[in-house]
Scaffold this motif. Structure first.
Motif, mmCIF file in Angstrom:
data_model
loop_
_atom_site.group_PDB
_atom_site.id
_atom_site.type_symbol
_atom_site.label_atom_id
_atom_site.label_comp_id
_atom_site.label_asym_id
_atom_site.label_seq_id
_atom_site.Cartn_x
_atom_site.Cartn_y
_atom_site.Cartn_z
ATOM 1 N N GLU A 1 66.748 -102.528 41.204
ATOM 2 C CA GLU A 1 66.567 -101.330 41.911
ATOM 3 C C GLU A 1 67.529 -101.096 42.475
ATOM 4 O OE1 GLU A 1 63.720 -99.919 42.641
ATOM 5 O OE2 GLU A 1 62.329 -101.638 41.337
ATOM 6 N N LYS A 2 69.226 -101.950 42.939
ATOM 7 C CA LYS A 2 70.241 -101.962 43.654
ATOM 8 C C LYS A 2 70.705 -100.531 42.541
ATOM 9 C CE LYS A 2 73.763 -103.183 46.745
ATOM 10 N NZ LYS A 2 74.539 -104.371 46.654
ATOM 11 N N LEU A 3 70.963 -101.610 41.793
ATOM 12 C CA LEU A 3 72.161 -100.576 39.525
ATOM 13 C C LEU A 3 71.363 -100.149 40.135
ATOM 14 C CD1 LEU A 3 74.751 -101.716 38.429
ATOM 15 C CD2 LEU A 3 72.639 -102.710 36.617
ATOM 16 N N LEU A 4 69.612 -99.473 39.693
ATOM 17 C CA LEU A 4 69.354 -98.313 39.456
ATOM 18 C C LEU A 4 68.884 -97.290 40.364
ATOM 19 C CD1 LEU A 4 66.444 -99.708 37.489
ATOM 20 C CD2 LEU A 4 67.767 -98.424 37.015
ATOM 21 N N LEU A 5 69.850 -96.810 41.049
ATOM 22 C CA LEU A 5 69.647 -96.163 42.441
ATOM 23 C C LEU A 5 71.226 -95.654 41.817
ATOM 24 C CD1 LEU A 5 68.715 -98.202 46.367
ATOM 25 C CD2 LEU A 5 67.286 -96.549 45.215
ATOM 26 N N SER A 6 71.545 -96.504 41.827
ATOM 27 C CA SER A 6 73.383 -95.953 41.577
ATOM 28 C C SER A 6 73.487 -94.597 40.792
ATOM 29 C CB SER A 6 74.415 -96.860 41.805
ATOM 30 O OG SER A 6 74.292 -97.636 40.677
ATOM 31 N N ASN A 7 72.365 -95.322 39.708
ATOM 32 C CA ASN A 7 72.241 -94.760 38.184
ATOM 33 C C ASN A 7 70.736 -94.254 37.331
ATOM 34 O OD1 ASN A 7 72.897 -93.392 35.644
ATOM 35 N ND2 ASN A 7 74.414 -94.658 34.934
ATOM 36 N N HIS B 1 69.361 -96.784 29.707
ATOM 37 C CA HIS B 1 70.288 -98.319 28.770
ATOM 38 C C HIS B 1 69.686 -99.599 30.373
ATOM 39 C CE1 HIS B 1 72.782 -101.026 27.742
ATOM 40 N NE2 HIS B 1 73.054 -100.884 28.644
ATOM 41 N N LEU B 2 70.101 -98.921 31.534
ATOM 42 C CA LEU B 2 69.714 -99.404 32.482
ATOM 43 C C LEU B 2 67.893 -100.467 32.992
ATOM 44 C CD1 LEU B 2 71.865 -98.365 35.164
ATOM 45 C CD2 LEU B 2 72.240 -100.580 34.434
#
Length: 191
Positions: A8-14, A19-20
């Motif tokens: 979730e944190k990674l997806l907030l940035s992109n 791919h994510l």
């Protein structure tokens, strides 16, 4: 990432990266969370804007793959109809055919080809793909019948393309003499 929170944190940035989203769903599948994986892909479709077609298409096709693997025939059919409304129908149908071919459900693939040729009578790629489906099963008679049907609806240039594609299939599937004959016939008519 190794947890929901990390993804979730990674997806907030992109949030627009298919791919994510696909990595997240894949991770969920690795820990046997099929329902959550489907939910993540649905969430991706809500998060990725409609103008980012390629990213959304990646998610739709992944959702079809997931449904084919973990759902039943009815749920896959329902999803197929939904995806056709959100993507280019020919591309969706060809993807479903590849799913059926992988699972060796050739009768289902033939039904999709029948539907496709009704909608795209003059599409050489569809006719060629249908012939190849029969070549893969070593059903030469059926492939020949599809060739004959295609030649009744295609225009002159498309007929030439179809015959060339058929000859290539003959070579590819070890019917070299027949392929040579088709090519020689083409050359004699269209030097």
């Amino acid at each position: 990432p190794q947890s929901d929170a990390e993804y979730e944190k990674l997806l907030l940035s992109n949030p627009y990266s298919s791919h994510l989203w696909l990595r997240y769903a894949s991770w969920l599948l690795s820990i046997t969370e099929v329902t959550k994986a489907k939910a993540v892909l649905r969430k991706a479709l809500k998060s990725i804007p409609s103008h980012m077609e390629e990213e959304r298409n990646n998610i739709w096709l992944a959702l079809m793959n997931l449904e084919s693997e973990y759902g039943d025939e009815d749920s896959l059919e329902t999803l197929y109809k939904e995806v056709k409304q959100n993507m280019e129908p020919k591309k969706v149908s060809m993807h479903l055919i590849s799913i059926y071919e992988t699972k060796k459900q050739y009768a289902n693939a033939v039904n999709i080809y029948k539907q496709l040729v009704k909608e795209n009578k003059e599409d050489v790629d569809i006719w060629s793909g249908w012939c190849e489906l029969f070549f893969k099963q070593d059903q030469m008679k059926e492939a020949g019948e599809i060739l004959k049907r295609s030649l009744t609806v295609l225009n002159k240039n498309e007929k030439t393309m179809m015959l060339k594609n058929y000859a290539v299939l003959l070579y590819r599937y070890h019917h070299i003499d027949e392929g040579r004959t088709v090519f020689e016939d083409l050359l004699s008519k269209l030097p």
